[in-house]
Design a protein around this motif. Structure first.
Motif, PDB file in Angstrom:
ATOM      1  N   LEU A  42       0.838  -1.193   0.000  1.00 51.60           N
ATOM      2  CA  LEU A  42       0.000   0.000   0.000  1.00 51.60           C
ATOM      3  C   LEU A  42       0.877   1.248   0.000  1.00 51.60           C
ATOM      4  O   LEU A  42       1.746   1.403   0.864  1.00 51.60           O
ATOM      5  N   VAL A  43       0.647   2.133  -0.986  1.00 53.16           N
ATOM      6  CA  VAL A  43       1.415   3.369  -1.070  1.00 53.16           C
ATOM      7  C   VAL A  43       0.481   4.547  -1.290  1.00 53.16           C
ATOM      8  O   VAL A  43      -0.695   4.383  -1.641  1.00 53.16           O
ATOM      9  N   CYS A  44       1.015   5.738  -1.095  1.00 56.88           N
ATOM     10  CA  CYS A  44       0.291   6.982  -1.366  1.00 56.88           C
ATOM     11  C   CYS A  44       0.316   7.251  -2.860  1.00 56.88           C
ATOM     12  O   CYS A  44       1.377   7.218  -3.491  1.00 56.88           O
ATOM     13  N   GLY A  45      -0.855   7.526  -3.439  1.00 57.00           N
ATOM     14  CA  GLY A  45      -0.930   7.825  -4.858  1.00 57.00           C
ATOM     15  C   GLY A  45      -0.261   9.126  -5.233  1.00 57.00           C
ATOM     16  O   GLY A  45       0.051   9.346  -6.406  1.00 57.00           O
ATOM     17  N   ARG A  86      -4.745   8.962  -1.637  1.00 59.83           N
ATOM     18  CA  ARG A  86      -5.321   8.068  -2.638  1.00 59.83           C
ATOM     19  C   ARG A  86      -4.551   6.751  -2.562  1.00 59.83           C
ATOM     20  O   ARG A  86      -3.361   6.702  -2.888  1.00 59.83           O
ATOM     21  N   PRO A  87      -5.174   5.675  -2.116  1.00 63.19           N
ATOM     22  CA  PRO A  87      -4.453   4.407  -1.955  1.00 63.19           C
ATOM     23  C   PRO A  87      -4.122   3.779  -3.300  1.00 63.19           C
ATOM     24  O   PRO A  87      -4.921   3.808  -4.235  1.00 63.19           O
ATOM     25  N   ARG A  88      -2.936   3.222  -3.386  1.00 59.81           N
ATOM     26  CA  ARG A  88      -2.506   2.491  -4.570  1.00 59.81           C
ATOM     27  C   ARG A  88      -1.717   1.264  -4.128  1.00 59.81           C
ATOM     28  O   ARG A  88      -1.086   1.262  -3.081  1.00 59.81           O
ATOM     29  N   HIS A  89      -1.742   0.212  -4.962  1.00 61.46           N
ATOM     30  CA  HIS A  89      -0.941  -0.985  -4.726  1.00 61.46           C
ATOM     31  C   HIS A  89       0.293  -0.937  -5.626  1.00 61.46           C
ATOM     32  O   HIS A  89       0.183  -0.649  -6.827  1.00 61.46           O
ATOM     33  N   THR A  90       1.458  -1.242  -5.060  1.00 62.98           N
ATOM     34  CA  THR A  90       2.647  -1.464  -5.875  1.00 62.98           C
ATOM     35  C   THR A  90       3.181  -2.859  -5.600  1.00 62.98           C
ATOM     36  O   THR A  90       2.822  -3.511  -4.614  1.00 62.98           O
TER      37      THR A  90
END
Length: 310
Positions: free
Chosen positions: A135-138, A288-292
């Motif tokens: 989980l990272v910050c968009g 804004r949550p993003r997956h890397t």
């Protein structure tokens, strides 16, 4: 009040003023194991009623009801593909395809933190290597945990409006520690209206019994029962000061929660404004949550992920 389902699948659904907010509507829709399994199959390419029946141990009544509800709320579109006799298939809409980060988070959490399942969970591969979603910050791409955000309820965000309606909840009989469910512990967390609320309160900082009682206006016997369930699942534990704290396992469920929140507020909107609003403290941007990918750090996309095994 439950909102009227959208008539056009790609439209954002306007919710009634003062009624259930985006979080409550979404938990009432997605907080159900059969719904999650049907969407999982749809994301893998299933479109035909018979294919769902063959893939899942599901009854005709349950499958028909879930497909109807997913179509009403714009995640699936029922399309005729044959005239004589008339036959239909169910196609994912953009709204339906957008649930993949939620399902990816559930898969990763269950794979890492739940030992037993009714079926063996597959591993996932990204660009040829096994990975875990991060989980990272968009905005800045930095890894994010619950303590890295500030914010809380927005204009439409009260606990009362965020609870899913008990009368519209449809969930499987999965229970902690049993094999009946495919996502057994996820269902225990999101398939009960008070579990959803208490987990959300814990992510927002609630620690003591009276905090949950005051914030949620829930009966003490319900709070005690949910805390007992959380302890059995090793999601929360009693702390030395008489309160309760999220365990590492509980904190690891955070990506599922924030991706569900983002999807909810993307597709369901109250006229007063958002239900929840957070900022990333490190960069100051709205979160804004993003997956890397844990291996290559690239942003994950549904089309770049390959199942390995079951």
């Amino acid at each position: 009040m439950t909102p009227r389902p959208p008539s056009v699948s790609e439209d954002v659904t306007a919710l009634p003023r003062g009624g259930q907010n985006a979080i409550g509507v979404t938990l009432g829709l997605l907080g159900d194991e059969w719904t999650l399994l049907i969407l999982r199959q749809a994301l893998q390419g299933t479109r035909l009623y018979g294919d769902w029946m063959r893939a899942l141990p599901i009854s005709h009544a349950v499958l028909s009801g879930r497909l109807g509800r997913l179509t009403e709320f714009g995640l699936l579109e029922r399309v005729a593909y044959q005239e004589r006799p008339e036959r239909h298939e169910y196609r994912l809409t953009r709204r339906g395809r957008g649930v993949w980060p939620i399902l990816l988070g559930i898969w990763a959490w269950e794979l890492s933190h739940v030992e037993r399942h009714a079926e063996e969970l597959p591993r996932m591969r990204h660009h040829g290597h096994l990975f875990e979603p991060v989980l990272v910050c968009g905005g800045c791409a930095a890894p994010v945990g619950p303590r890295d955000l500030v914010g809380g309820f927005g204009p439409s965000g009260t606990w009362e409006r965020s609870l899913p309606s008990a009368t519209t909840r449809r969930r499987s009989a999965s229970a902690p520690g049993h094999l009946e469910g495919f996502f057994p512990q996820t269902t225990a967390l999101v398939g009960n209206r008070w579990s959803c609320a208490m987990l959300g309160a814990a992510f927002q900082g609630a620690r003591r019994f009276r905090d949950f009682e005051r914030q949620l206006a829930a009966p003490p016997v319900v709070i005690a029962d949910r805390l007992r369930t959380f302890a059995e699942l090793d999601v929360m534990t009693a702390s030395a000061n008489g309160g309760y704290r999220l365990t590492a396992k509980g904190l690891a469920f955070f990506p599922v929660a924030v991706h569900t929140m983002e999807w909810a507020q993307r597709w369901f909107r109250s006229p007063e404004g958002p239900a929840l609003s957070y900022r990333h403290t490190a960069c100051g941007a709205p979160f804004r949550p993003r997956h890397t990918c844990s291996e290559c750090a690239e942003p994950l996309r549904g089309g770049t992920i390959e199942r390995v095994g079951q």
